[in-house]
Scaffold this active site. Structure first.
Site, PDB file in Angstrom:
ATOM      1  N   LEU A 127      23.983 -18.671  87.981  1.00 18.24           N
ATOM      2  CA  LEU A 127      22.635 -19.067  87.583  1.00 18.24           C
ATOM      3  C   LEU A 127      21.589 -18.044  88.046  1.00 18.24           C
ATOM      4  CD1 LEU A 127      20.945 -21.458  86.343  1.00 18.24           C
ATOM      5  CD2 LEU A 127      20.732 -22.333  88.668  1.00 18.24           C
ATOM      6  N   GLN A 282      20.104 -33.427 133.148  1.00 18.42           N
ATOM      7  CA  GLN A 282      19.603 -34.326 132.106  1.00 18.42           C
ATOM      8  C   GLN A 282      18.946 -33.566 130.936  1.00 18.42           C
ATOM      9  OE1 GLN A 282      16.509 -37.332 132.996  1.00 18.42           O
ATOM     10  NE2 GLN A 282      18.111 -38.832 132.510  1.00 18.42           N
ATOM     11  N   GLU A 366      21.505 -23.087  96.903  1.00 20.64           N
ATOM     12  CA  GLU A 366      21.429 -24.334  96.110  1.00 20.64           C
ATOM     13  C   GLU A 366      20.072 -25.027  96.321  1.00 20.64           C
ATOM     14  OE1 GLU A 366      24.936 -26.641  95.529  1.00 20.64           O
ATOM     15  OE2 GLU A 366      26.221 -24.880  95.761  1.00 20.64           O
ATOM     16  N   THR A 368      16.206 -23.815  98.262  1.00 21.62           N
ATOM     17  CA  THR A 368      15.721 -23.663  99.641  1.00 21.62           C
ATOM     18  C   THR A 368      15.133 -24.991 100.124  1.00 21.62           C
ATOM     19  OG1 THR A 368      13.508 -23.054  98.894  1.00 21.62           O
ATOM     20  CG2 THR A 368      15.087 -21.244  99.183  1.00 21.62           C
TER      21      THR A 368
END
Ligand SMILES: Cc1cc2nc3c(=O)[nH]c(=O)nc-3n(C[C@H](O)[C@H](O)[C@H](O)COP(=O)(O)OP(=O)(O)OC[C@H]3O[C@@H](n4cnc5c(N)ncnc54)[C@H](O)[C@@H]3O)c2cc1C
Length: 385
Positions: A127, A282, A366, A368
């Protein structure tokens, strides 16, 4: 929407997981180099044998007919092992779905068994052009009917798998006078025909095991029946199939993100600094907790989009949301996982630097992230603007 997988979906996911762990992950670093092509082709043959090359294709054409949720789960698992292999499988499935959706009975019967069985190592989706990326309707490739043949002229860029694809679906302008997007048609073209030139594979940041090539058509003559679907209606086909492809790319991003976090989790339990396992700090625990939560949310968005598509519901916006979120959050997951490994994350001996490179493209190809937002906003604002 059912949140648990069916027995068949679980089986497909588990088969993909086992294959990814035993065959893909151990070779992923080699695929990242120039020596990886034969390994990729061997992976694709095995995956075709396992039924992964037509997951949403009807069984009478040689497909697995397992549906979109199974496809999504399979791509995620494959990507946990090797993103380059997973993208090849995802794009090949997308091409098969285009043929199933708009191909004639003859075209389906001819091409789908070849793709699903692995006779064709892969299939390619042609494409994008140099002047037509986010705006594919601006394409310049032409197809002109000359007697019983279409003559293709033009150049497509960034085409996944072109150098080893058995066939291409190609979009070209058949009516240059039609309004933008209206005069584009879709063709099925066998690789190797006279007039097709495949450029050498691009040097890329990531997913280097998958080839990305230019495909040039110069006076390339294909039979009149290479036209797929209605003449002049090809742009809608591309837009529709890209929406399905986005479920594949979001699933792939999720797989890379999860693989990176798995490494980070293990490292938190091994590495000691300041006399303690770093997993007891943590600050790092929260990093891990946030990223896993985002990956779980991505999985649910992907399942929703896949379910919508499987049910025959409108799924374009949900696929864009899922791709946008999964790819951006998977990028963050890889960034955080690499950070947790410290210097080791940056060193090639560990897989994190490859994953951080592999994941980057998922928010670009495919469609952005910006284009996903355009699609989502257009839908949200349809009634007020
Ligand atoms: C590794 C790789 C594999 C690929 N595989 C294939 C393939 O198999 N087949 C295929 O056809 N194509 C393929 N592509 C092409 C890919 O889909 C395009 O690169 C992508 O759609 C973006 O187009 P572009 O690169 O021309 O960027 P551009 O369209 O030039 O975009 C440049 C920037 O402008 C932004 N932008 C553009 N329009 C808007 C807007 N309206 N609003 C806001 N921001 C906007 C973009 O988001 C981006 O940030 C591949 C590309 C790569 C890199």
């Amino acid at each position: 929407m059912h949140l648990s997988l069916t027995e068949e979906q679980r089986m497909i996911r588990d088969t993909a997981r086992q294959f990814a762990e035993s065959e893909l992950a151990p070779q992923a670093a080699v695929l990242d180099t120039h020596e990886g092509r034969d390994i990729l082709l061997a992976n694709l043959r095995s995956l075709a044998g396992l039924g992964f090359m037509g997951l949403n294709v009807r069984s009478d054409y040689g497909g697995t007919d397992a549906g979109v949720i199974a496809f999504s789960a399979a791509i995620t698992e494959l990507a946990r092992g090797c993103a380059s292999t997973a993208v090849t499988v995802s794009v090949t499935n997308m091409v098969a779905e285009v043929i199933q959706a708009v191909g004639s009975e003859e075209q389906r019967a001819l091409y789908l068994p070849r793709i699903c069985s692995g006779e064709y190592p892969a299939a390619a989706f042609c494409l994008t052009e140099s002047g037509a990326g986010s705006d594919p309707a601006a394409m310049r490739t032409r197809a002109v009917l000359d007697g019983k043949e279409w003559v293709l002229d033009g150049s497509k860029i960034y085409i996944t798998s072109a150098e080893y694809a058995g066939c291409f679906v190609v979009w070209a302008v058949t009516d240059p006078d039609a309004p933008k997007g209206k005069g584009i048609s879709c063709f099925i073209v066998e690789n190797g025909l006279e007039g097709i030139e495949i450029g050498r594979a691009e040097e890329k940041m990531g997913q280097r095991g998958s080839a990305t090539n230019t495909v040039t058509f110069s006076d390339c003559r294909v039979p009149a029946d290479a036209l797929m679907g209605e003449e002049g209606r090809g742009y809608r086909v591309a837009v529709g199939e890209l929406a399905g492809g986005r479920i594949g790319i979001g699933s792939l991003a999720l797989g890379i993100g999860l693989a990176a976090l798995e490494h980070a989790r293990n490292y938190l339990g091994e590495r000691e600094q300041f006399g303690a396992k770093i997993g007891t700090f943590q600050g790092l625990q929260w990093m891990l907790a946030d990223r896993y939560t985002e990956m779980e949310a991505a999985r649910l968005l992907l399942m929703q989009a896949a379910w919508n598509k499987e049910q025959g519901l409108d799924f374009g916006t949900s696929a864009s949301m899922a791709k946008l979120f999964a790819s951006e959050k998977a990028n963050e997951a890889c960034y955080s996982a690499l950070q947790i490994l410290g210097g080791a994350g940056y060193i090639r001996e560990y897989p994190l630097e490859r994953m951080a490179r592999d994941v980057r493209i998922t928010s670009i190809y495919e469609g952005t992230s910006e284009i996903q937002r355009v699609i989502i906003a257009r839908d949200l604002l349809r009634e007020v603007l």
